[in-house]
Scaffold this motif. Structure first.
Motif, PDB file in Angstrom:
ATOM      1  N   ILE A   1       0.827  -1.150  -0.306  1.00 65.12           N
ATOM      2  CA  ILE A   1       0.040  -0.395   0.096  1.00 65.12           C
ATOM      3  C   ILE A   1       0.879   1.220  -0.381  1.00 65.12           C
ATOM      4  O   ILE A   1       0.671   2.750  -0.662  1.00 65.12           O
ATOM      5  N   GLU A   2       2.060   1.169   0.895  1.00 65.57           N
ATOM      6  CA  GLU A   2       3.110   2.606   0.875  1.00 65.57           C
ATOM      7  C   GLU A   2       3.436   2.419  -0.709  1.00 65.57           C
ATOM      8  O   GLU A   2       3.612   4.008  -1.006  1.00 65.57           O
TER       9      GLU A   2
ATOM     10  N   THR B   1       2.064   6.212  -6.607  1.00 67.90           N
ATOM     11  CA  THR B   1       0.838   7.265  -7.303  1.00 67.90           C
ATOM     12  C   THR B   1       0.927   9.819  -7.000  1.00 67.90           C
ATOM     13  O   THR B   1       0.803   9.725  -7.527  1.00 67.90           O
ATOM     14  N   GLU B   2       2.178   9.583  -6.745  1.00 70.00           N
ATOM     15  CA  GLU B   2       2.250  10.166  -5.486  1.00 70.00           C
ATOM     16  C   GLU B   2       3.769  11.066  -6.440  1.00 70.00           C
ATOM     17  O   GLU B   2       3.524  12.490  -7.010  1.00 70.00           O
TER      18      GLU B   2
ATOM     19  N   TYR C   1       2.527   1.404  -3.408  1.00 66.38           N
ATOM     20  CA  TYR C   1       1.507   2.473  -4.855  1.00 66.38           C
ATOM     21  C   TYR C   1       0.503   3.659  -4.319  1.00 66.38           C
ATOM     22  O   TYR C   1       1.058   4.681  -5.517  1.00 66.38           O
ATOM     23  N   ASN C   2       1.038   3.854  -2.803  1.00 68.66           N
ATOM     24  CA  ASN C   2       0.865   5.610  -2.421  1.00 68.66           C
ATOM     25  C   ASN C   2       2.253   6.312  -3.291  1.00 68.66           C
ATOM     26  O   ASN C   2       1.522   7.322  -3.850  1.00 68.66           O
ATOM     27  N   HIS C   3       3.297   6.010  -2.542  1.00 70.54           N
ATOM     28  CA  HIS C   3       3.889   6.191  -3.445  1.00 70.54           C
ATOM     29  C   HIS C   3       4.767   7.096  -4.688  1.00 70.54           C
ATOM     30  O   HIS C   3       4.809   7.720  -5.472  1.00 70.54           O
TER      31      HIS C   3
END
Length: 73
Positions: A53-54, A60-61, A56-58
């Motif tokens: 999850i982290e 997309t950021e 993926y979030n990184h």
């Protein structure tokens, strides 16, 4: 699902009050137990998948969301 009889220990005064209010102990326990198990499973899943999850979030950021330029909302 089939039901299974269990033995529980409950505070006698609380049990008397629940019976006076016509509380269905089986239904109440089943609902509370279901909620507790679901919350614990969700917490375990989040912990097991925390790194993905982290990541993926990184991603997309850094890169944005695929197709972001084409969406209308």
């Amino acid at each position: 699902m089939p039901k299974k009889a269990v033995n529980l220990s409950v505070d006698a005064d609380l049990l008397a009050r629940a019976k006076a209010e016509h509380v269905n102990l089986s239904s109440l326990l089943e609902a509370a137990l279901s909620k507790s198990v679901r919350e614990r499973e969700e917490a375990r899943w989040r912990e097991e998948n925390k790194a993905a999850i982290e990541a993926y979030n990184h991603f997309t950021e850094e890169n944005g969301i695929f197709g972001e330029d084409f969406r209308s909302f």
